[in-house]
Design a protein around this motif. Sequence first.
Motif, PDB file in Angstrom:
ATOM      1  N   LEU A   1       4.506  11.827   1.923  1.00 29.66           N
ATOM      2  CA  LEU A   1       4.454  12.624   3.034  1.00 29.66           C
ATOM      3  C   LEU A   1       4.257  13.528   2.689  1.00 29.66           C
ATOM      4  CD1 LEU A   1       8.648  11.921   4.143  1.00 29.66           C
ATOM      5  CD2 LEU A   1       6.875  11.726   5.148  1.00 29.66           C
ATOM      6  N   ALA A   2       3.903  14.040   1.199  1.00 35.94           N
ATOM      7  CA  ALA A   2       3.366  15.313   0.722  1.00 35.94           C
ATOM      8  C   ALA A   2       1.628  14.990   0.884  1.00 35.94           C
ATOM      9  CB  ALA A   2       3.798  15.432  -0.720  1.00 35.94           C
ATOM     10  N   ASN A   3       0.873  13.446   0.855  1.00 38.45           N
ATOM     11  CA  ASN A   3      -0.257  13.593   1.338  1.00 38.45           C
ATOM     12  C   ASN A   3      -0.551  12.688   2.607  1.00 38.45           C
ATOM     13  OD1 ASN A   3      -2.801  13.516   1.046  1.00 38.45           O
ATOM     14  ND2 ASN A   3      -2.563  12.824  -0.143  1.00 38.45           N
ATOM     15  N   PRO A   4      -0.296  12.711   3.821  1.00 35.60           N
ATOM     16  CA  PRO A   4      -0.721  11.664   4.476  1.00 35.60           C
ATOM     17  C   PRO A   4      -1.878  10.726   4.780  1.00 35.60           C
ATOM     18  CG  PRO A   4       0.484  13.614   5.722  1.00 35.60           C
ATOM     19  CD  PRO A   4       0.221  13.928   4.482  1.00 35.60           C
ATOM     20  N   PHE A   5      -3.042  11.319   4.013  1.00 35.64           N
ATOM     21  CA  PHE A   5      -3.717  10.654   3.724  1.00 35.64           C
ATOM     22  C   PHE A   5      -3.953   9.741   2.522  1.00 35.64           C
ATOM     23  CE2 PHE A   5      -4.535  14.246   6.886  1.00 35.64           C
ATOM     24  CZ  PHE A   5      -5.009  13.007   7.748  1.00 35.64           C
ATOM     25  N   ALA A   6      -2.580   9.459   1.706  1.00 35.45           N
ATOM     26  CA  ALA A   6      -2.836   8.679   0.099  1.00 35.45           C
ATOM     27  C   ALA A   6      -3.002   7.671   1.144  1.00 35.45           C
ATOM     28  CB  ALA A   6      -1.310   9.104   0.245  1.00 35.45           C
ATOM     29  N   PHE A   7      -2.982   6.844   0.142  1.00 35.97           N
ATOM     30  CA  PHE A   7      -3.416   5.081   0.152  1.00 35.97           C
ATOM     31  C   PHE A   7      -3.181   4.216   1.088  1.00 35.97           C
ATOM     32  CE2 PHE A   7      -3.323   0.548  -0.445  1.00 35.97           C
ATOM     33  CZ  PHE A   7      -4.486  -0.177  -0.644  1.00 35.97           C
ATOM     34  N   GLN A   8      -3.677   3.832   2.219  1.00 33.07           N
ATOM     35  CA  GLN A   8      -2.891   2.959   3.141  1.00 33.07           C
ATOM     36  C   GLN A   8      -4.115   1.345   3.592  1.00 33.07           C
ATOM     37  OE1 GLN A   8      -2.916   5.015   6.481  1.00 33.07           O
ATOM     38  NE2 GLN A   8      -2.397   6.757   5.792  1.00 33.07           N
ATOM     39  N   PRO A   9      -3.039   0.525   2.878  1.00 31.02           N
ATOM     40  CA  PRO A   9      -3.580  -0.975   3.170  1.00 31.02           C
ATOM     41  C   PRO A   9      -4.805  -1.404   4.730  1.00 31.02           C
ATOM     42  CG  PRO A   9      -1.152  -1.140   1.986  1.00 31.02           C
ATOM     43  CD  PRO A   9      -1.570   0.377   2.886  1.00 31.02           C
ATOM     44  N   PRO A  10      -4.950  -1.648   4.264  1.00 29.42           N
ATOM     45  CA  PRO A  10      -5.782  -2.197   5.798  1.00 29.42           C
ATOM     46  C   PRO A  10      -4.583  -2.913   6.684  1.00 29.42           C
ATOM     47  CG  PRO A  10      -7.324  -2.696   4.390  1.00 29.42           C
ATOM     48  CD  PRO A  10      -6.035  -1.938   3.990  1.00 29.42           C
ATOM     49  N   LEU A  11      -4.588  -2.981   8.033  1.00 27.13           N
ATOM     50  CA  LEU A  11      -3.900  -3.263   8.573  1.00 27.13           C
ATOM     51  C   LEU A  11      -3.325  -4.314   9.040  1.00 27.13           C
ATOM     52  CD1 LEU A  11      -3.555  -1.228  12.310  1.00 27.13           C
ATOM     53  CD2 LEU A  11      -1.919  -1.147  10.010  1.00 27.13           C
ATOM     54  N   TRP A  12      -5.042  -5.149   8.391  1.00 22.80           N
ATOM     55  CA  TRP A  12      -4.775  -6.876   8.953  1.00 22.80           C
ATOM     56  C   TRP A  12      -4.236  -7.240   7.195  1.00 22.80           C
ATOM     57  CZ3 TRP A  12      -6.332  -9.559   4.200  1.00 22.80           C
ATOM     58  CH2 TRP A  12      -7.356  -9.400   4.286  1.00 22.80           C
ATOM     59  N   VAL A  13      -4.251  -6.791   5.950  1.00 19.73           N
ATOM     60  CA  VAL A  13      -3.013  -6.352   5.410  1.00 19.73           C
ATOM     61  C   VAL A  13      -1.397  -6.869   5.424  1.00 19.73           C
ATOM     62  CG1 VAL A  13      -2.609  -5.732   2.503  1.00 19.73           C
ATOM     63  CG2 VAL A  13      -4.736  -6.395   3.232  1.00 19.73           C
ATOM     64  N   MET A  14      -0.811  -5.522   6.105  1.00 17.35           N
ATOM     65  CA  MET A  14       0.403  -5.608   5.941  1.00 17.35           C
ATOM     66  C   MET A  14       0.908  -6.430   7.531  1.00 17.35           C
ATOM     67  SD  MET A  14       1.122  -3.051   4.555  1.00 17.35           S
ATOM     68  CE  MET A  14       2.453  -1.859   5.279  1.00 17.35           C
ATOM     69  N   GLU A  15       0.083  -6.638   8.760  1.00 11.97           N
ATOM     70  CA  GLU A  15       0.122  -7.356  10.049  1.00 11.97           C
ATOM     71  C   GLU A  15       0.269  -8.803   9.478  1.00 11.97           C
ATOM     72  OE1 GLU A  15       2.373  -5.424  11.429  1.00 11.97           O
ATOM     73  OE2 GLU A  15       2.131  -3.926  11.868  1.00 11.97           O
ATOM     74  N   GLY A  16      -0.601  -9.020   9.468  1.00 20.13           N
ATOM     75  CA  GLY A  16      -1.286 -10.457   8.692  1.00 20.13           C
ATOM     76  C   GLY A  16      -0.345 -11.562   8.065  1.00 20.13           C
ATOM     77  N   SER A  17       0.111 -10.214   6.913  1.00 22.53           N
ATOM     78  CA  SER A  17       0.953 -11.382   5.639  1.00 22.53           C
ATOM     79  C   SER A  17       1.884 -10.981   6.592  1.00 22.53           C
ATOM     80  CB  SER A  17       0.909 -10.121   4.767  1.00 22.53           C
ATOM     81  OG  SER A  17       1.374  -8.675   5.041  1.00 22.53           O
ATOM     82  N   ALA A  18       2.744  -9.622   7.361  1.00 28.03           N
ATOM     83  CA  ALA A  18       3.887 -10.322   8.569  1.00 28.03           C
ATOM     84  C   ALA A  18       3.592 -11.520   8.891  1.00 28.03           C
ATOM     85  CB  ALA A  18       4.299  -9.078   8.491  1.00 28.03           C
ATOM     86  N   GLU A  19       2.502 -11.672   9.408  1.00 29.98           N
ATOM     87  CA  GLU A  19       2.976 -12.645  10.858  1.00 29.98           C
ATOM     88  C   GLU A  19       2.916 -14.114  10.484  1.00 29.98           C
ATOM     89  OE1 GLU A  19       2.649 -13.157  14.733  1.00 29.98           O
ATOM     90  OE2 GLU A  19       4.228 -11.736  14.006  1.00 29.98           O
ATOM     91  N   TYR A  20       2.349 -14.291   8.764  1.00 27.69           N
ATOM     92  CA  TYR A  20       2.257 -14.992   7.920  1.00 27.69           C
ATOM     93  C   TYR A  20       3.423 -16.057   6.970  1.00 27.69           C
ATOM     94  CZ  TYR A  20       1.477 -18.301   3.602  1.00 27.69           C
ATOM     95  OH  TYR A  20       1.380 -19.292   2.988  1.00 27.69           O
ATOM     96  N   LEU A  21       4.634 -14.770   7.052  1.00 30.42           N
ATOM     97  CA  LEU A  21       5.225 -14.951   6.051  1.00 30.42           C
ATOM     98  C   LEU A  21       6.058 -14.700   7.089  1.00 30.42           C
ATOM     99  CD1 LEU A  21       5.341 -12.407   3.476  1.00 30.42           C
ATOM    100  CD2 LEU A  21       4.971 -15.071   3.253  1.00 30.42           C
ATOM    101  N   ALA A  22       6.703 -14.749   8.309  1.00 34.70           N
ATOM    102  CA  ALA A  22       7.697 -14.611   9.541  1.00 34.70           C
ATOM    103  C   ALA A  22       7.383 -15.940   9.944  1.00 34.70           C
ATOM    104  CB  ALA A  22       7.153 -13.990  10.553  1.00 34.70           C
ATOM    105  N   LEU A  23       6.329 -16.615  10.141  1.00 30.65           N
ATOM    106  CA  LEU A  23       6.038 -18.214  10.615  1.00 30.65           C
ATOM    107  C   LEU A  23       5.732 -19.433   9.643  1.00 30.65           C
ATOM    108  CD1 LEU A  23       3.710 -16.504  13.727  1.00 30.65           C
ATOM    109  CD2 LEU A  23       6.408 -17.564  13.509  1.00 30.65           C
ATOM    110  N   GLY A  24       5.597 -18.731   8.870  1.00 26.96           N
ATOM    111  CA  GLY A  24       5.302 -20.152   7.730  1.00 26.96           C
ATOM    112  C   GLY A  24       3.826 -20.852   7.888  1.00 26.96           C
ATOM    113  N   GLY A  25       3.040 -19.764   8.669  1.00 28.92           N
ATOM    114  CA  GLY A  25       2.005 -20.696   8.614  1.00 28.92           C
ATOM    115  C   GLY A  25       1.038 -20.310   9.807  1.00 28.92           C
TER     116      GLY A  25
END
Length: 410
Positions: free
Chosen positions: A159-183
């Motif tokens: 919160l002290a630095n909103p521009f600190a490292f943020q992984p690309p959205l394909w990493v965050m959302e892609g891994s979430a969909e893959y792990l949620a659905l199992g494939g």
Amino acid sequence: MSKRVILCLLALVVSALSFPLTAEAQYFGKNKVQYKDFDWAILETEHFEVYYYEKEKEAAFDAARMAERSYARLSHILDHEIKEKVPLVLYASHADFQSTNISPGFIGEGTGGVTEFLKRRVFLPFTGSYAELEHVLTHELVHAFQVDILWGGDARSLLANPFAFQPPLWVMEGSAEYLALGGLDPLTEMWLRDGALQGYLTPIPILNHTYDIRVYRFGQAIFEYIGRRFGPEKVGELLKRIAASRNVDRSIRHVTGMSMQKLSEQWLEEVRKTYMPQIANHEKPANFSKRLTDAARDRTGFNLSPAVSPTGDKVVFVTNRNLNNGIYLASTLDGRVLKKLVEGGTSGDLESLRFFYSSFDWAPNGRLIAFPAKSSGKDDINIFDVDEGKRVARLRFDIDGIRSPSFSPD
């Protein structure tokens, strides 16, 4: 989700800054219109605090079992345990979910659930489908794991630095969909097949700077490729390397032994090899059909839920071409818009059009249409006279949510 899910990290940081950092179990804030006074109860499990109200007690107990089952699987794959219990807030309908004050922003039709950044709170609605509930719940739990792995107990420092490292959205959302659905699921396979046919498969370096639905569909496919080729445990290893190095390319190289560019090339090659033979005899839609809408030309974000009239010469659909979501009538002969029938989101009478998981229907006489919409905190069925351009009836029922109304043949 996706389905739209509010989990772009910067959006989560803004959310964390915008609502009170403390909350009682019985009350989550005072910023939105509250149509109901929820009497919250808490069900505690080994890894969760499940917040629910009496009318959804049965679903809440089922959700708690789903959450524990998903937690066990995710913690094993990711080789990680979340130290504190995860707050899980369950709403009985999408209308109730939209009134939440956990997030101060407006929750749209496509938002299936949200993981709040600072306190790892997961909140989502029960829409009547247990399969959908488990999918969205597991997707959101992956986000809770991601936040814990990437920032640990020091999330407040971001919160002290909103521009600190943020992984690309394909990493965050892609891994979430893959792990949620199992494939891969049929929806993502449709995207891959169409992307191969139409030529819009997106390389990973470009996905790093992409913020639309492709981060879900292609991101899921990339992680499925990583999991199948290198083992699903590599997903957890990749997240941990990203947390340590703050560099996605170096992390991919460490986990897979190849650069991001090389991984992208090999993934794209496999997608084409898999789906190009399937579509060898397929024609492009332009060869046998007529395109009625053009998002780029009309400057729209979407054109959804089409319903063709009984005579086949007209179609109603939902679009956001004038900022607000509206129902439009167009000719199926040339795509010309005949009129705007309804504009949603501009009054308490039509707060939100239910179109993302729903459909519209024409009466046999070709004059009336039926569609669901949120009004005063509940879902209605609206009967609209297309010729007159006005609503002729609004049907209210003592139920939590409405989808896809249909006229009887007579």
